[in-house]
Every structure is written in structure tokens, then in C-alpha cells.
Design a protein around this motif. Structure first.
Motif, PDB file in Angstrom:
ATOM      1  N   THR A 307       0.833  -1.209   0.000  1.00  0.00           N
ATOM      2  CA  THR A 307       0.000   0.000   0.000  1.00  0.00           C
ATOM      3  C   THR A 307       0.864   1.255   0.000  1.00  0.00           C
ATOM      4  O   THR A 307       0.531   2.248  -0.655  1.00  0.00           O
ATOM      5  N   ASP A 308       1.985   1.203   0.735  1.00  0.00           N
ATOM      6  CA  ASP A 308       2.898   2.353   0.750  1.00  0.00           C
ATOM      7  C   ASP A 308       3.505   2.573  -0.629  1.00  0.00           C
ATOM      8  O   ASP A 308       3.657   3.717  -1.078  1.00  0.00           O
ATOM      9  N   LYS A 309       3.866   1.481  -1.293  1.00  0.00           N
ATOM     10  CA  LYS A 309       4.470   1.598  -2.626  1.00  0.00           C
ATOM     11  C   LYS A 309       3.472   2.174  -3.619  1.00  0.00           C
ATOM     12  O   LYS A 309       3.807   3.060  -4.431  1.00  0.00           O
ATOM     13  N   LEU A 310       2.254   1.710  -3.561  1.00  0.00           N
ATOM     14  CA  LEU A 310       1.222   2.239  -4.454  1.00  0.00           C
ATOM     15  C   LEU A 310       0.983   3.718  -4.179  1.00  0.00           C
ATOM     16  O   LEU A 310       0.844   4.521  -5.107  1.00  0.00           O
ATOM     17  N   GLN A 311       0.962   4.093  -2.904  1.00  0.00           N
ATOM     18  CA  GLN A 311       0.754   5.498  -2.546  1.00  0.00           C
ATOM     19  C   GLN A 311       1.898   6.365  -3.071  1.00  0.00           C
ATOM     20  O   GLN A 311       1.674   7.481  -3.565  1.00  0.00           O
ATOM     21  N   LEU A 312       3.120   5.855  -2.967  1.00  0.00           N
ATOM     22  CA  LEU A 312       4.278   6.594  -3.485  1.00  0.00           C
ATOM     23  C   LEU A 312       4.122   6.844  -4.979  1.00  0.00           C
ATOM     24  O   LEU A 312       4.335   7.964  -5.467  1.00  0.00           O
ATOM     25  N   ILE A 313       3.742   5.798  -5.725  1.00  0.00           N
ATOM     26  CA  ILE A 313       3.593   5.937  -7.175  1.00  0.00           C
ATOM     27  C   ILE A 313       2.471   6.916  -7.509  1.00  0.00           C
ATOM     28  O   ILE A 313       2.571   7.715  -8.454  1.00  0.00           O
ATOM     29  N   LYS A 314       1.394   6.885  -6.711  1.00  0.00           N
ATOM     30  CA  LYS A 314       0.278   7.812  -6.947  1.00  0.00           C
ATOM     31  C   LYS A 314       0.688   9.255  -6.665  1.00  0.00           C
ATOM     32  O   LYS A 314       0.326  10.180  -7.405  1.00  0.00           O
ATOM     33  N   VAL A 315       1.471   9.447  -5.607  1.00  0.00           N
ATOM     34  CA  VAL A 315       1.934  10.799  -5.269  1.00  0.00           C
ATOM     35  C   VAL A 315       2.790  11.365  -6.396  1.00  0.00           C
ATOM     36  O   VAL A 315       2.680  12.539  -6.770  1.00  0.00           O
ATOM     37  N   LEU A 316       3.640  10.516  -6.954  1.00  0.00           N
ATOM     38  CA  LEU A 316       4.535  10.988  -8.012  1.00  0.00           C
ATOM     39  C   LEU A 316       3.792  11.264  -9.321  1.00  0.00           C
ATOM     40  O   LEU A 316       4.199  12.142 -10.094  1.00  0.00           O
ATOM     41  N   SER A 317       2.719  10.514  -9.587  1.00  0.00           N
ATOM     42  CA  SER A 317       1.939  10.689 -10.829  1.00  0.00           C
ATOM     43  C   SER A 317       2.836  10.711 -12.065  1.00  0.00           C
ATOM     44  O   SER A 317       2.677  11.540 -12.967  1.00  0.00           O
ATOM     45  N   LEU A 318       3.776   9.803 -12.101  1.00  0.00           N
ATOM     46  CA  LEU A 318       4.761   9.809 -13.184  1.00  0.00           C
ATOM     47  C   LEU A 318       4.154   9.426 -14.531  1.00  0.00           C
ATOM     48  O   LEU A 318       4.668   9.817 -15.574  1.00  0.00           O
ATOM     49  N   GLY A 319       3.090   8.625 -14.504  1.00  0.00           N
ATOM     50  CA  GLY A 319       2.491   8.193 -15.762  1.00  0.00           C
ATOM     51  C   GLY A 319       2.115   9.369 -16.641  1.00  0.00           C
ATOM     52  O   GLY A 319       2.495   9.441 -17.823  1.00  0.00           O
ATOM     53  N   GLN A 320       1.381  10.329 -16.054  1.00  0.00           N
ATOM     54  CA  GLN A 320       0.958  11.503 -16.818  1.00  0.00           C
ATOM     55  C   GLN A 320       2.150  12.364 -17.230  1.00  0.00           C
ATOM     56  O   GLN A 320       2.210  12.881 -18.357  1.00  0.00           O
ATOM     57  N   VAL A 321       3.108  12.510 -16.307  1.00  0.00           N
ATOM     58  CA  VAL A 321       4.272  13.353 -16.598  1.00  0.00           C
ATOM     59  C   VAL A 321       5.071  12.765 -17.753  1.00  0.00           C
ATOM     60  O   VAL A 321       5.468  13.477 -18.690  1.00  0.00           O
ATOM     61  N   LEU A 322       5.317  11.450 -17.714  1.00  0.00           N
ATOM     62  CA  LEU A 322       6.094  10.811 -18.772  1.00  0.00           C
ATOM     63  C   LEU A 322       5.352  10.820 -20.102  1.00  0.00           C
ATOM     64  O   LEU A 322       5.971  10.933 -21.166  1.00  0.00           O
ATOM     65  N   ASP A 323       4.042  10.697 -20.058  1.00  0.00           N
ATOM     66  CA  ASP A 323       3.232  10.782 -21.273  1.00  0.00           C
ATOM     67  C   ASP A 323       3.463  12.134 -21.948  1.00  0.00           C
ATOM     68  O   ASP A 323       3.743  12.220 -23.154  1.00  0.00           O
ATOM     69  N   ALA A 324       3.396  13.194 -21.142  1.00  0.00           N
ATOM     70  CA  ALA A 324       3.568  14.550 -21.692  1.00  0.00           C
ATOM     71  C   ALA A 324       4.985  14.769 -22.204  1.00  0.00           C
ATOM     72  O   ALA A 324       5.199  15.337 -23.290  1.00  0.00           O
ATOM     73  N   LEU A 325       5.978  14.308 -21.424  1.00  0.00           N
ATOM     74  CA  LEU A 325       7.367  14.522 -21.827  1.00  0.00           C
ATOM     75  C   LEU A 325       7.735  13.696 -23.054  1.00  0.00           C
ATOM     76  O   LEU A 325       8.502  14.152 -23.915  1.00  0.00           O
ATOM     77  N   GLU A 326       7.175  12.492 -23.172  1.00  0.00           N
ATOM     78  CA  GLU A 326       7.444  11.680 -24.367  1.00  0.00           C
ATOM     79  C   GLU A 326       6.885  12.377 -25.594  1.00  0.00           C
ATOM     80  O   GLU A 326       7.557  12.459 -26.631  1.00  0.00           O
ATOM     81  N   THR A 327       5.679  12.900 -25.477  1.00  0.00           N
ATOM     82  CA  THR A 327       5.066  13.608 -26.606  1.00  0.00           C
ATOM     83  C   THR A 327       5.887  14.838 -26.979  1.00  0.00           C
ATOM     84  O   THR A 327       6.146  15.095 -28.162  1.00  0.00           O
ATOM     85  N   LYS A 328       6.318  15.582 -25.980  1.00  0.00           N
ATOM     86  CA  LYS A 328       7.090  16.809 -26.211  1.00  0.00           C
ATOM     87  C   LYS A 328       8.431  16.497 -26.884  1.00  0.00           C
ATOM     88  O   LYS A 328       8.802  17.111 -27.889  1.00  0.00           O
ATOM     89  N   THR A 329       9.168  15.507 -26.342  1.00  0.00           N
ATOM     90  CA  THR A 329      10.485  15.197 -26.906  1.00  0.00           C
ATOM     91  C   THR A 329      10.378  14.555 -28.278  1.00  0.00           C
ATOM     92  O   THR A 329      11.258  14.741 -29.118  1.00  0.00           O
ATOM     93  N   ARG A 330       9.289  13.827 -28.523  1.00  0.00           N
ATOM     94  CA  ARG A 330       9.103  13.233 -29.853  1.00  0.00           C
ATOM     95  C   ARG A 330       8.836  14.318 -30.884  1.00  0.00           C
ATOM     96  O   ARG A 330       9.333  14.244 -32.020  1.00  0.00           O
ATOM     97  N   ALA A 331       8.067  15.328 -30.490  1.00  0.00           N
ATOM     98  CA  ALA A 331       7.808  16.456 -31.394  1.00  0.00           C
ATOM     99  C   ALA A 331       9.110  17.206 -31.700  1.00  0.00           C
ATOM    100  O   ALA A 331       9.358  17.602 -32.852  1.00  0.00           O
TER     101      ALA A 331
END
Length: 1053
Positions: A307-331
Motif C-alpha cells: 500500500t505504501d508503494k502504491l501510494q508513493l507511485i500515486k503521489v509521483l503521478s509519473l504516468g501523466q508526466v512521462l506521457d507529456a514529456l514523451e510527446t514533447k520530446t518526440r515532437a
């Protein structure tokens, strides 16, 4: 002290100048002594490093001061006990004073920046020795130096002290927590214990303060960077922005170094997460790379509770951030076009690695979390990042693409496990993902359009082949999950491309190559397909082997792979104007010879492509050489489907390629034998040998018309024999390299022509049509003439063995009259290593000719054994001699065993050789006792075992149908007195280790030998009876029994 310092500095300067002659070596020895005696010389080294001159600058040159730090490292490293108080205070005061004068108020070694990292390491070693007991306030004292005194004009943290602090924390993290560093050095329990105690003490005492200091410095310099970039403040120096960037970069690296081993609540806060995400898209590439590493380590940090690990991943919200950065760097990548920015590509790699770790951590939660809610939420988050993963995988740069391979492998592994436990159809989400994945894989399997495989170096080709191998692994996994999805995707792509090309549509070369490559690999991928002909056509029942030739497979519909191969041939893509496509076509058709047995109409167009300027007559010698082999492979596989008319046409088409060209290599070292170099590096001739074998195969197809077959063979062989004669006459001595090589090559070619014919059958079936024996006899005679004239040349002896082995295999016993002169000439001159090849050659002849070899062996075995004795009795002077001795012994034992297996053992007891039989057994006994060579031991006991079977007269020889035709009288006594004791002496030797797998094999062979002895003499019951009488009878009765037992055991005279 000054005199010692002066002497030490002078020695360092001399040691750094190799041109100093004798003094250079003396200086090195002196410095080595100083360093090895660091316990006594460290004070001298400390003074050398910190002492200042009259002008306030460091007194001694940087090279001397660097050596001083090495001496201090030697003194401090691997020290696990506290220093004595006086030494501690001396070092502490000197080092703090140095930091204040050099970093706080000085230039921070601006003229010798390499000293900064070295000093950081030395100070870290001092910290490790003293932090636990002597200097627990290390960090507190250091923090007072970071913030400059109020009296100075600086408003920020001192950058030099900040960077030094960062380097020290990085070094400490490396020493106490980095598993790679720990694994690289020799394990020490004392060091491990000390490092663990230091790590725990830092966590307890100073972790919070260290983390706060690092983040505060970083945050302040981030603000300073921002203002300087915007122009809100005027820089006080030219490099102020660069300095701020350097501080932030090293600060984030420092943060990344300890996030894995201190409390996560310190490193992941409402302040740090926004700061890290800001820096993840900072204009500075080093800062972005450092931040991505920090986030990667945060995500991968081990936490006890799911549960702590899941909470850490949720706090970081890396999925959305990486989605945006991948799109930006690909452009941005698309805007750059063909311009390569390696720095920005390394940033995309870093983002890919971050996504990969995030996915693996989520996958671990899905697989291992005890709570279903946690597993479901982790799965949902994992599914959300899969499209981003596929976009990274689709990156045109392979290094970026491969960053997500571990995640993909993990994901496909889970899907495969789910398929094994469920028969339900694949759900739409997974099927959609696999479809997208296949699309990406097929795109990545292509060469780049502007690539030129012919102009690439081998390393680049190997990298692309490795990528294709990885991608195929994923394709194999997808096939297990949904076979139809994968096979349909592959066949559709290949068929659409091939049909488009056939219809005149322009197809790019890399698309064409991919289509042919898919046909090439389809047989490996589609593992559920049939074997042989059934892999390519749908037969209603399994066709029995004996009925395959009479079955008409053309009436059966093709399988998917069959359709792809049919389209491949019909499309005409073999004529595509790109060598890579053409070669892939040839590789494919040569691989699937069984297809042409079910669609025979495809044979002619395929062979036409192979023979004309697309293949064998191509101007590219490299391509041509490869097609020599592929053409050979195709003909060999489909020889029964080729008509004599087609065979004749093919022979005429390739006659112009049968001219042998000799290539002389460039030999830089004059000591090298150019003859041996030319044979070991024959250039295209090795490939041309396949063509000569193919010629033999094509000629052999005319066996139904022996005269025509002989005439065709003669038409091929005669030009070679004429050329052989010309070159033989041109050889006057060893300097005539070119004609000697020509003789070697022609002999090899003649041997390979014979190899193309079927092996001579044994026993000979009724109605068997013999090959053109007169032509082969003529060729063999010519080769023998060359050997007699040139037997001083090893290359000619080697080529003769090669050719005769193949000619004998084809002609059987029909030219055995040539064996005696052949043997005499081969043994007239030989090197020790050749003896091994010669014995292997004899073993091959025994296998092929069986009883027809008796007379030859009768003449040969005696002189050969004498040669072996002479060679093995020579002293061993080096590794090469040792290897030659061992290999010779093994080859000799293999030959002896081949003779026994072929039941030709009467050669050992013939009138010519029986006098040497005891010497032969003496040698074999010695081999059997040699525990240093278990392979020879095993072979020796095999020979002894077969000898017992061959020559021991069984007790019931008169009535046994299994008895040998002629035993050796008294041999059984020899077995009991000499051979059986050897078996037990080996088994009782202290060096006989049953845990050694090789010795276990010897044990099994000894067991076989002893069993054979027992069964041959039929003494199993006698042994049991003897043991019983020994135990039961009184002394007088046993003595009478023993006398009777001995009389009964002896053979009747």
C-alpha cells in the motif's frame, strides 16, 4: 622534513618522466616504498598536500600533491579501528584548515581540478574511519562552512563548499550503499560491518540535516538560475549561470545517491516532488538526466508495504508526466529531422528507463500485492502507461527503443501465464495492445531507409541483428498468447508487399527486405506448423515416408507459410535492385527446400535467379561467395526433384565458374609461412568448394545413363587434371608458392566433386549403378602422383587426405589398391599434429571400407604404433607439446577402438603383428592408469573391454554360440594378472574423485570392463559359491575345496 619533502617531490617529477632512464625506475621503486609504508609516511604526505608557499598558494606542484593524496588513501583505506587521538587531531585540523583556505576563501583548486575529486575521496575515507566515535559532528561542522560569514558580500551558499559537500555525500553513498562498488571489491566482513554501522549512524544522526542541506542549496540555485536566465539579476561573474547549473546538477545527483537508503518520508515531500518535476524539464540537459536518475531510484526504492508503494507511485503521478514529456520530446525530435542531437536522445533514453522502472514496480504490485484493491489499482495504472511504452519502443533510435524491453518482457510473461491457466478468449484490451505491439515490432524490424548494410561495419550489423533477435523474442511470446493474431499479421504484411511488387507497385527496399525476412523467419516463429512437406501444404493425413515420393502434393492447398513462399517466388522479388533484398531471398529459398517438393514449378525460376547475375554470376564477390553455399544447399536438399535436363542446363551455366583462382594474402611478418597463411586464409576458394560439390551432385543425377554420367564427370575433371599437371611441373622448390597452392586447391576441388556423389552403400544392393569408377581412379592416380612428388609439403599432404577420404566414400572398395602407396607417402614426411589427422583418416576408412581395410591395417598398425611410441616418449617441453601428446594418445586409442568395433582385431594377432601385442597392451595399460587424462582412460578401458570379448576363451567355448572364432590361449591369465588389478588400482587411488563428472564416466567404463570379464568367464555363480564356502567351511575342508576351485578355474590344455 623539508629535505624529505624535497626528495619526495623530486622523485615524483622523475617518475612522471619516462625519459629519465635508470633514475625513472629508481624513482618508481622509491615512491612504491613510500606508499606501502603509509603508516609511517602519511604525515609527510599530508604536509606535501596542504603546505602553502610565501604567496599563499599551494607550495608543491599538482602531480606531487596528487601522489600525497594516494599515500593518505593508503593510510586510511581498510582502517576499521579509530585513529589515535594525536593522529586524528593532526589530520582533522589540517584538512579543515585546507578546506577553509582553498574552498571557502580560495580558488578551489581551479588550476588542478582533478585534485577536487581525489580530495573528496580522501576526505570520505577519513570520515568512514572517524564518524562513529571521533568526529560525530562531521556534517554539523561542514554545514557551518557552506553558508559564508555575514561579513562577506556573498548572499548565497558558497558554491565551492557546496560542490565539495555534494561530492563527499556521493562518495559516502557509494562506499556504504552502492552494491556495484561493493561487488567489485574483495569482500571483507570487517569493512562490511563498519560500513553498515556508518550507514545506520548517518540515518539516525544526520540524514534529515543532509537532505535538508542538499535540497536547500538546490532550491536556492534553481531560483538563481531562473533569475539569471530571465535577466532579472545582473551576473556578478562571467560563469555565474554555468556555476549555478553545476551546483544544481551535482545537488540532484547527490540527492539521487541517497534516496535509496534513507527514509522515503524525507525525500518525497510536498516540496521535493514539484522541484523534481520542474527540473525534469529544465533547459539544462545534465540537470534533466540527473533528475530522471533521482526519480528512477525513488520509484524503485523497496518498501515493506504494498500500500505504501502504491501510494508513493500515486503521489509521483509519473504516468501523466512521462506521457507529456514523451510527446514533447518526440515532437522536438521530428523538428530536428535528420539532425542528430545525441544529448537530447540520451534524455529520451533516460525517460524510457524511468518509464520501464515505473512499469516493473507496478507489475510487481499486480503480481505480489496481498490486497486485491491494490492489485486492481496497480493494474489500471499499468495499463495506462502501456501506450507510452509502445511509443518509446517505436523510437527510431534503438538505444531508446530497448529501454522498455524489460517491462515488455515482464508484461508478455504475465500474459503467457494467464493463457496457460485460462481457456477464455483474449480480452479486447490485451488483444488491442498486442495488435499495437506487433505493429511497432514489424516497423522496428526494418532497416532504416537510408541505411546501407553493404557499407556498414560488422559491429553495426551485429547490433541490428541483436535488436531483431530481441524483437523476435517478443513476437514469439505474442504468438503463444494469440497465435492467429501474430501469424495473420505476419502473413498479411509479407503477402501484401510481395503482391504489390508483383503488380508493379513501387516498394521501398527496406519494406521489400522486411517482407522477405518475415518469410525467412516464419518457420521458426510458427512452431505449431508441421514438419517437412506438411509445413507447406495441408495434407489430409500423415503421409508415410515410403509413399512420399509417389504422392502428388501439388493437389493439396498451401499452408500460410507455403502461400508466403509461393508468393515470394512468383513475385519476382529476387530481381529487386538491392543486394540486401536479393541475398535475403536466396537465404530464404535455401532454408525451406521442402517447399519446392510440394510446388515443383517454383524450382526453375528459383534456380535461374541463383545462377544468373543475381546470384552466382553477380559482380559482387562477397555475395557470389555466399550464393555458392546457398546454391549447394538448395541442390542437395532438392536433388531428387531436379530432372537430368535441368541438371545438364545448370552444369553448362556454371562451367565458367569452375576456374580456380589462387589468392595470396599479405604477410606483414616475414617469419610467417606464406604457404600456410594462404591455405588458412583461402579467400573465396572455401566457398568455391561448395560449387565443386554441387557439380558432383548434378553429375550424379545422370546415374541411370552411366556413359553420359562418366562423360560429364570427365568433362569437369579433365580440365582440373590438366591444370594439376601443369602446376606440378612448375613446382621446383618451396619458393614456388603459387603453383603449390594451385595443386592444393585442385586436389581439394577433386575431393569435393566426389563428395557430391552418394556414399557407396554397404552391403551393395542389387542393381546398384556404380559411379564412374574409371574417372575417379584417374583422379586418384593423379593426386597420388602429386603426393609422391610433393610429399614434403604439408598443405599437399593435408589436401590429399581430404580428397581421398571423399573419393573412398564414393567408390568404396574399388580403388583400395591405392591405399598402400598413399599411406607410404603420407608417412614419409609428417609433423606430430599430422599424425592425429592421419589416424582420424584411417578411422574414417575403416568405417567406410570395413573388411577391405584388413590388409592395409595389417601393414600399417606396426609402423604406426612405433611412431606413436617414439612421439610419446619424447620429453614435454611446453604447453604445445603437452596438447600434442594428449591429442595423439586420444587419436591412437580411438583408432584401436575403431579396429575392434569393425571386428578387424585379427590384425593385432596376425603373423606380422603378434610379436608387438604385449607392447601394445603395455601402452594401453599405461593410458588406463593415467588419472590426469580421464578421456584417454575411458577409451583405454573401452579397448580392454573389447579385447576381453575378442580374445578371452569362455569357459563353455565349446558349446557357446557367442564364442569368438579364435581366442588367444592364456589371455585370460593375462587379464586376471595384469588388467583386472589395474582397474582396482585406479578405483583405489586417492586422486580418483567420484565428484568429478569425467572420473564418474571412467568408473562406468571400468564397471563395464569388470562385468565383461566376469560374464565371459561365467564366474558370477563361482564367485558367490567361493564366498559362501570361505565363510562356512572349516580349514581342512576349505583347503581341499580351494585346490578343486583352482583346477576348475584353469582352462583345459
Amino acid at each position: 622534513m623539508d629535505q624529505d619533502l624535497g626528495q619526495l617531490v623530486q622523485a615524483i617529477l622523475i617518475a612522471s618522466d619516462p625519459s629519465s632512464g635508470v633514475l625513472h625506475q629508481q624513482a618508481l621503486e622509491y615512491l612504491s616504498n613510500i606508499q606501502q609504508n603509509a603508516a609511517n609516511t602519511w604525515r609527510l604526505a599530508l604536509t606535501l598536500f596542504v603546505e602553502r608557499g610565501p604567496d599563499g598558494a599551494r607550495k608543491y606542484p599538482p602531480a606531487a600533491r596528487f601522489f600525497a593524496l594516494r599515500v593518505l588513501d593508503e593510510f586510511l583505506d581498510n582502517r576499521f579501528e579509530p585513529l589515535d587521538p594525536e593522529s586524528f587531531q593532526t589530520l582533522q585540523q589540517a584538512l579543515i584548515s585546507y578546506i577553509q583556505s582553498e574552498y571557502l576563501y580560495g580558488p578551489a583548486e581551479a588550476n588542478a581540478t582533478f585534485l577536487r575529486n581525489k580530495f573528496s575521496h580522501t576526505l570520505t575515507l577519513f570520515f568512514l574511519c572517524t564518524y562513529l566515535e571521533q568526529w560525530p559532528t562531521f556534517f554539523a561542522d561542514f554545514f557551518t562552512l557552506i553558508r559564508p560569514p555575514e561579513s562577506t558580500s556573498q548572499a548565497t551558499f558558497n558554491p565551492h563548499i557546496s560542490l565539495l559537500f555534494f561530492h563527499i555525500v556521493l562518495e559516502i553513498s557509494g562506499e556504504v550503499a552502492d552494491q556495484m562498488i561493493k561487488a567489485a571489491r574483495t569482500y571483507s566482513s570487517a569493512r562490511q560491518g563498519r560500513d553498515t554501522r556508518v550507514r545506520d549512524a548517518v540515518r539516525e544522526r544526520d540524514a534529515a540535516a543532509i537532505n535538508e542541506a542538499v535540497l536547500t542549496i538546490v532550491a536556492e540555485d534553481v531560483k538563481r538560475m531562473s533569475k539569471l536566465r530571465k535577466g532579472d539579476v545582473t551576473p556578478t561573474s562571467k560563469g555565474e549561470l554555468d556555476q549555478a547549473i553545476e551546483v544544481v546538477d551535482w545537488g540532484i545527483r547527490t540527492f539521487a545517491s541517497y534516496v535509496g537508503w534513507i527514509d522515503i518520508n524525507l525525500t518525497v515531500t510536498q516540496t521535493t516532488v514539484p522541484l523534481l518535476f520542474t527540473l525534469l524539464s529544465d533547459p539544462s540537459l545534465p540537470i534533466r538526466l540527473a533528475t530522471s536518475v533521482a526519480l528512477t531510484r525513488i520509484v524503485s526504492k523497496g518498501l515493506k508495504e504494498a500500500t505504501d508503494k502504491l501510494q508513493l507511485i500515486k503521489v509521483l503521478s509519473l504516468g501523466q508526466v512521462l506521457d507529456a514529456l514523451e510527446t514533447k520530446t518526440r515532437a522536438e525530435q521530428a523538428v530536428r529531422g535528420s539532425e542528430v542531437d545525441e544529448g537530447e536522445e540520451s534524455y529520451r533514453e533516460a525517460l524510457g528507463r524511468l518509464l520501464n522502472v515505473l512499469g516493473l514496480e507496478l507489475s510487481k504490485l499486480v503480481d505480489e500485492a496481498p490486497l486485491e484493491d491494490v492489485r486492481n489499482e496497480a493494474l489500471q495504472m499499468l495499463n495506462q502507461i502501456l501506450p507510452v511504452m509502445l511509443r518509446f519502443m517505436a523510437d527510431e533510435y534503438d538505444d531508446t527503443c530497448s529501454t522498455v524491453f524489460p517491462l515488455l518482457q515482464n508484461l508478455l510473461g504475465r500474459y503467457k501465464r494467464m493463457r496457460k491457466t485460462s481457456s477464455e478468449p483474449l480480452d479486447e484490451q490485451k488483444r488491442s495492445f498486442l495488435t499495437s505491439l506487433l505493429r511497432v515490432i514489424l516497423e522496428k524490424l526494418k532497416w532504416e531507409e537510408d541505411a546501407d548494410p553493404e557499407d556498414m561495419d560488422e559491429e553495426e550489423k551485429a547490433e541490428f541483428d541483436e535488436l531483431r533477435k530481441d524483437l523476435r523474442t517478443f513476437m514469439d511470446a505474442a504468438l503463444v498468447i494469440d497465435q492467429n493474431l501474430v501469424t495473420n499479421a505476419l502473413s498479411n504484411l509479407a503477402l501484401n508487399t510481395l503482391n504489390a511488387y508483383r503488380n508493379g507497385v513501387t516498394v521501398k527496399w527496406h519494406d521489400a527486405e522486411l517482407a522477405v525476412y518475415i518469410v525467412f523467419i516464419f518457420g521458426e516463429i510458427n512452431k505449431t506448423g508441421g514438419k517437412g512437406r506438411t509445413a507447406f501444404c495441408q495434407t489430409p493425413i500423415v503421409v508415410a515416408r515410403e509413399k512420399r515420393k509417389e504422392t502428388d502434393y501439388s493437389e493439396y492447398p498451401l499452408t500460410k507459410h507455403g502461400e508466403m513462399l509461393y508468393a515470394l517466388v512468383e513475385s519476382g522479388i529476387s530481381g529487386y535492385p538491392h543486394k540486401t533484398v536479393t541475398m535475403q531471398f536466396f537465404e530464404t529459398v535455401a532454408r525451406y527446400g521442402d517447399f519446392f517438393k510440394v510446388r515443383k514449378e517454383c524450382i526453375v525460376p528459383t534456380l535461374q535467379a541463383m545462377v544468373d547475375n543475381r546470384g552466382l554470376h553477380n559482380q559482387d564477390s562477397k555475395l557470389r561467395s555466399r550464393v555458392y553455399y546457398l546454391f549447394h544447399r538448395f541442390i542437395k536438399e532438392d536433388r531428387n526433384e531436379i530432372s537430368v535436363d535441368l541438371a545438364g542446363s545448370l552444369l553448362e551455366s556454371i562451367r565458367d565458374l569452375l576456374s580456380i583462382q589462387v589468392e595470396l594474402p599479405e604477410v606483414e611478418d616475414q617469419e610467417h609461412d606464406i604457404l600456410s597463411e594462404a591455405v588458412n586464409n583461402p579467400g573465396s576458394f572455401d566457398a568455391q568448394l561448395y560449387l565443386f560439390e554441387t557439380v558432383g551432385t548434378l553429375v550424379s543425377l545422370f546415374y541411370r545413363t552411366p556413359e553420359q554420367c562418366g562423360a560429364l564427370l570427365q568433362s569437369v575433371v579433365k580440365p582440373l587434371l590438366d591444370e594439376l599437371s601443369v602446376n606440378l611441373q612448375a613446382v621446383k622448390g618451396p619458393s614456388d608458392v603459387l603453383p603449390i597452392l594451385k595443386v592444393h586447391h585442385i586436389i581439394m576441388a577433386l575431393g569435393n566433386i566426389a563428395k557430391g556423389f552418394p556414399d557407396f552403400p554397404s552391403p551393395l544392393p542389387e542393381g546398384y549403378v556404380l559411379p564412374p569408377l574409371d574417372v575417379f581412379n584417374q583422379a586418384a592416380q593423379a593426386i597420388l602422383v602429386c603426393l609422391e612428388a610433393m610429399n614434403i609439403f604439408r598443405v599437399v599432404r593435408d589436401a590429399t587426405r581430404f580428397a581421398f577420404a571423399r573419393i573412398f566414400a564414393t567408390t568404396g572398395p574399388n580403388i583400395t589398391h591405392l591405399i598402400p602407396p598413399l599411406m607410404a607417402n603420407l608417412l614419409a614426411h609428417f609433423e606430430p599434429s599430422e599424425l592425429i589427422d592421419f589416424m582420424n583418416f584411417i578411422g574414417l576408412l575403416i568405417h567406410k571400407l570395413q573388411n577391405d581395410m584388413f590388409d592395409v591395417l595389417d601393414q600399417l598398425i606396426g609402423p604406426l604404433s612405433s611412431h606413436i611410441d617414439a612421439l610419446l616418449s619424447q620429453p614435454v617441453t611446453g604447453t604445445d607439446d603437452q596438447l600434442t601428446h594428449v591429442d595423439t594418445k586420444r587419436a591412437y586409442l580411438n583408432l584401436l577402438n575403431n579396429i575392434m568395433v569393425a571386428k578387424l582385431y585379427d590384425v593385432f594377432t596376425s603373423p606380422r603383428n603378434k610379436g608387438q601385442l604385449e607392447a601394445l597392451f603395455t601402452n594401453v595399460q599405461r593410458f588406463a592408469e593415467d588419472l590426469t587424462d580421464t578421456s584417454s582412460q575411458r577409451s583405454a578401458f573401452q579397448f580392454l573391454n573389447r579385447s576381453v570379448t575378442a580374445w578371452v576363451i569362455p569357459v563353455d567355448a565349446g558349446s557357446s554360440a557367442q564364442a569368438p572364432t579364435q581366442g588367444i590361449p592364456g589371455f585370460e591369465r593375462f587379464v586376471y594378472e595384469r588388467l583386472v588389478p589395474i582397474a582396482f588400482s585406479v578405483l583405489s587411488s586417492p586422486q580418483f574423485n567420484l565428484k568429478d563428472g569425467q572420473m564418474l564416466v571412467v568408473l562406468h567404463e571400468i564397471g563395464n570392463f569388470l562385468q565383461t570379464v566376469s560374464k565371459t568367464r561365467d564366474q558370477e555363480d563361482a564367485a558367490l559359491e567361493f564366498a559362501s564356502k570361505l565363510r562356512e567351511l572349516d580349514g581342512k575342508t576349505f583347503k581341499k575345496y580351494l585346490a578343486d576351485f583352482v583346477r576348475a578355474s584353469r582352462p583345459s590344455s
